[in-house]
Design an enzyme around this catalytic site. Structure first.
Site, PDB file in Angstrom:
ATOM      1  N   PHE A  62      -1.414   8.200   4.466  1.00 37.49           N
ATOM      2  CA  PHE A  62      -2.146   8.835   5.573  1.00 37.49           C
ATOM      3  C   PHE A  62      -3.433   9.520   5.101  1.00 37.49           C
ATOM      4  O   PHE A  62      -3.753  10.637   5.514  1.00 37.49           O
ATOM      5  CB  PHE A  62      -1.260   9.864   6.295  1.00 37.49           C
ATOM      6  CG  PHE A  62      -0.293   9.299   7.292  1.00 37.49           C
ATOM      7  CD1 PHE A  62      -0.185   7.940   7.514  1.00 37.49           C
ATOM      8  CD2 PHE A  62       0.537  10.149   8.016  1.00 37.49           C
ATOM      9  CE1 PHE A  62       0.731   7.439   8.439  1.00 37.49           C
ATOM     10  CE2 PHE A  62       1.453   9.662   8.942  1.00 37.49           C
ATOM     11  CZ  PHE A  62       1.548   8.294   9.160  1.00 37.49           C
ATOM     12  N   ASN A  91       0.839  -1.199   0.000  1.00 41.23           N
ATOM     13  CA  ASN A  91       0.000   0.000   0.000  1.00 41.23           C
ATOM     14  C   ASN A  91       0.871   1.244   0.000  1.00 41.23           C
ATOM     15  O   ASN A  91       1.977   1.257   0.532  1.00 41.23           O
ATOM     16  CB  ASN A  91      -0.961  -0.004   1.202  1.00 41.23           C
ATOM     17  CG  ASN A  91      -0.403   0.720   2.407  1.00 41.23           C
ATOM     18  OD1 ASN A  91      -0.447   1.958   2.483  1.00 41.23           O
ATOM     19  ND2 ASN A  91       0.146  -0.047   3.355  1.00 41.23           N
ATOM     20  N   SER A 100       5.666   5.058   8.650  1.00 31.46           N
ATOM     21  CA  SER A 100       5.056   4.817   7.346  1.00 31.46           C
ATOM     22  C   SER A 100       6.034   5.220   6.251  1.00 31.46           C
ATOM     23  O   SER A 100       6.630   6.298   6.308  1.00 31.46           O
ATOM     24  CB  SER A 100       3.767   5.636   7.185  1.00 31.46           C
ATOM     25  OG  SER A 100       3.329   5.599   5.830  1.00 31.46           O
ATOM     26  N   LYS A 149       5.681   3.452  17.151  1.00 31.32           N
ATOM     27  CA  LYS A 149       5.617   2.446  16.088  1.00 31.32           C
ATOM     28  C   LYS A 149       6.781   2.655  15.130  1.00 31.32           C
ATOM     29  O   LYS A 149       6.926   3.729  14.544  1.00 31.32           O
ATOM     30  CB  LYS A 149       4.290   2.519  15.335  1.00 31.32           C
ATOM     31  CG  LYS A 149       4.118   1.401  14.303  1.00 31.32           C
ATOM     32  CD  LYS A 149       2.698   1.334  13.786  1.00 31.32           C
ATOM     33  CE  LYS A 149       2.498   0.129  12.872  1.00 31.32           C
ATOM     34  NZ  LYS A 149       1.082  -0.023  12.454  1.00 31.32           N
ATOM     35  N   ASN A 206       5.156   5.978   3.304  1.00 34.21           N
ATOM     36  CA  ASN A 206       4.373   6.627   2.249  1.00 34.21           C
ATOM     37  C   ASN A 206       4.190   8.126   2.429  1.00 34.21           C
ATOM     38  O   ASN A 206       3.508   8.770   1.639  1.00 34.21           O
ATOM     39  CB  ASN A 206       3.001   5.947   2.146  1.00 34.21           C
ATOM     40  CG  ASN A 206       3.139   4.475   1.818  1.00 34.21           C
ATOM     41  OD1 ASN A 206       3.933   4.106   0.948  1.00 34.21           O
ATOM     42  ND2 ASN A 206       2.389   3.631   2.518  1.00 34.21           N
ATOM     43  N   THR A 207       4.775   8.694   3.485  1.00 35.38           N
ATOM     44  CA  THR A 207       4.844  10.138   3.657  1.00 35.38           C
ATOM     45  C   THR A 207       6.311  10.528   3.560  1.00 35.38           C
ATOM     46  O   THR A 207       7.111  10.138   4.418  1.00 35.38           O
ATOM     47  CB  THR A 207       4.267  10.568   5.024  1.00 35.38           C
ATOM     48  OG1 THR A 207       2.880  10.226   5.068  1.00 35.38           O
ATOM     49  CG2 THR A 207       4.429  12.060   5.236  1.00 35.38           C
ATOM     50  N   ASN A 236       5.987  -1.580  11.411  1.00 31.49           N
ATOM     51  CA  ASN A 236       5.199  -1.117  10.266  1.00 31.49           C
ATOM     52  C   ASN A 236       5.585  -1.937   9.027  1.00 31.49           C
ATOM     53  O   ASN A 236       6.266  -2.953   9.137  1.00 31.49           O
ATOM     54  CB  ASN A 236       5.460   0.379  10.042  1.00 31.49           C
ATOM     55  CG  ASN A 236       4.252   1.122   9.502  1.00 31.49           C
ATOM     56  OD1 ASN A 236       3.577   0.632   8.599  1.00 31.49           O
ATOM     57  ND2 ASN A 236       3.979   2.294  10.045  1.00 31.49           N
TER      58      ASN A 236
END
Length: 364
Positions: A116, A112, A175, A217, A177-178, A246
């Site tokens: 966010f 994915n 994450s 996390k 993805n940021t 994560n």
């Protein structure tokens, strides 16, 4: 509890939809009551007491499924011992363009790059205000907006926004993805972040009288030296626990089928080994007293038990439900009870760390 033909049909139907649409349909099904609660295996030996919280069983729904806190109670009715809403950012944001989530059926994995996507603090606060007073452990996973000028301030804002509702906080700096978010795992930045977050937590403790546990996390991709720094900062700032881990940016071990080259974080079965090694290393560095939630690739009672033996106090899953559906919850809990019976142990805590040395010495 066995899988009904209706559940089997629903699971097959969801697989026909693209992954993000299937996710949304599932959330709407839970909200509408079309997805019923389940009677699941129960045993007092599965209960876990941490901080001021009692978890009826160790298995939680990980962040990312219920980003906007729409269905926490419905998730608990499925049999989870706890649920986690978020990641939530101060302002609503759309996330990355679709398509942004991809199934890898051959590997039982998911990639994915949501970024966010969520409705922001105000929307989640409104839902939690309506929910206030209901039982069950609900964690709130806080993040930072992609375009934030001060990302630490975004995390602090999350602590202030949800202290009256959160059973615990998860501070998500991992994450992939940021852009730049994982830079907060570097020691100097992490020290500043944790100082700000813990000060905000303590400020709210003074107002409410309850000290909400804060967990960090982390990613499974940090090198050993950085993991040492992270654990040192967690202990120094008296953070209440870790969530390991994560998603990974690695693509090692994939079969090469499906959209495996898509950008994003990889979760599910391919993450199990890497995240379990990281879990065990974190446990060795942190010592026996720091609570750790083990996440990554749990898709059976055997993998759940392995996480506990590698150092986990609690467990979370998400991606395996994409392929196995909610019947997996009871399957895992029933299997954990069988493991306790087989070993003669009186609690899951007695099983923790049994293989931590072996896992910590593995190479990912």
């Amino acid at each position: 509890m066995s899988v009904t033909w209706l559940e089997q049909a629903a699971q097959k139907g969801l697989q026909l939809l693209d992954a993000e649409t299937a996710h949304r349909v599932t959330v709407l099904g839970l909200k509408s009551g079309l997805v019923p609660g389940r009677k699941i295996a129960s045993d007092p030996r599965l209960a876990v007491n941490l901080w001021d919280l009692k978890f009826p069983n160790p298995l939680g729904m990980a962040a990312g499924f219920d980003k906007n806190g729409e269905v926490p109670d419905e998730l608990l009715k499925l049999g989870f011992g706890f649920a986690e809403a978020g990641s939530v950012t101060p302002r609503a944001q759309a996330g990355n363009p679709r398509p942004r989530v991809f199934r890898l059926p051959g590997d039982q994995g998911v990639i994915n790059r949501y970024g966010f996507n969520n409705e922001g603090h105000d929307a989640l606060r409104a839902r939690l205000t309506v929910r206030a007073g209901k039982p069950g452990v609900l964690g709130i996973n806080v993040g930072a907006n992609k375009d934030a000028d001060d990302r630490i301030a975004d995390y602090v804002a999350g602590i202030h926004a949800f202290s009256e509702f959160a059973s615990y906080f998860a501070v998500n700096i991992s994450s992939p993805n940021t852009p730049g978010l994982r830079d907060l795992q570097a020691r100097s930045a992490l020290a500043d972040l944790l100082s700000g977050v813990m000060a905000a937590r303590d400020e709210n403790t003074a107002k409410s009288g309850r000290q909400v546990p804060v967990l960090l996390k982390i990613a499974p991709d940090v090198v050993d030296e950085d993991l040492q720094d992270i654990v040192d900062e967690v202990l120094d700032k008296k953070v209440d626990g870790l969530i390991v881990s994560n998603t990974t940016i690695s693509r090692e071990g994939l079969s090469g089928t499906g959209p495996y080259q898509e950008t994003g974080g990889l979760s599910g079965r391919p993450l199990f080994r890497k995240s379990t090694i990281m879990l065990a290393k974190a446990r060795k560095l942190a010592g026996p007293d720091l609570p750790i939630i083990g996440v990554g690739g749990i898709d059976s009672a055997e993998t759940a038990w392995t996480k506990i033996a590698a150092g986990a106090d609690l467990l979370q899953l998400y991606s395996s439900l994409v392929f196995k559906g909610p019947a997996l919850i009871d399957e895992i809990l029933t299997g954990l009870i069988a493991k306790l019976n087989e070993t003669g142990l009186g609690s899951l805590r007695e099983a923790r760390d049994a293989n931590v040395d072996a896992w910590a010495s593995e190479n990912d």
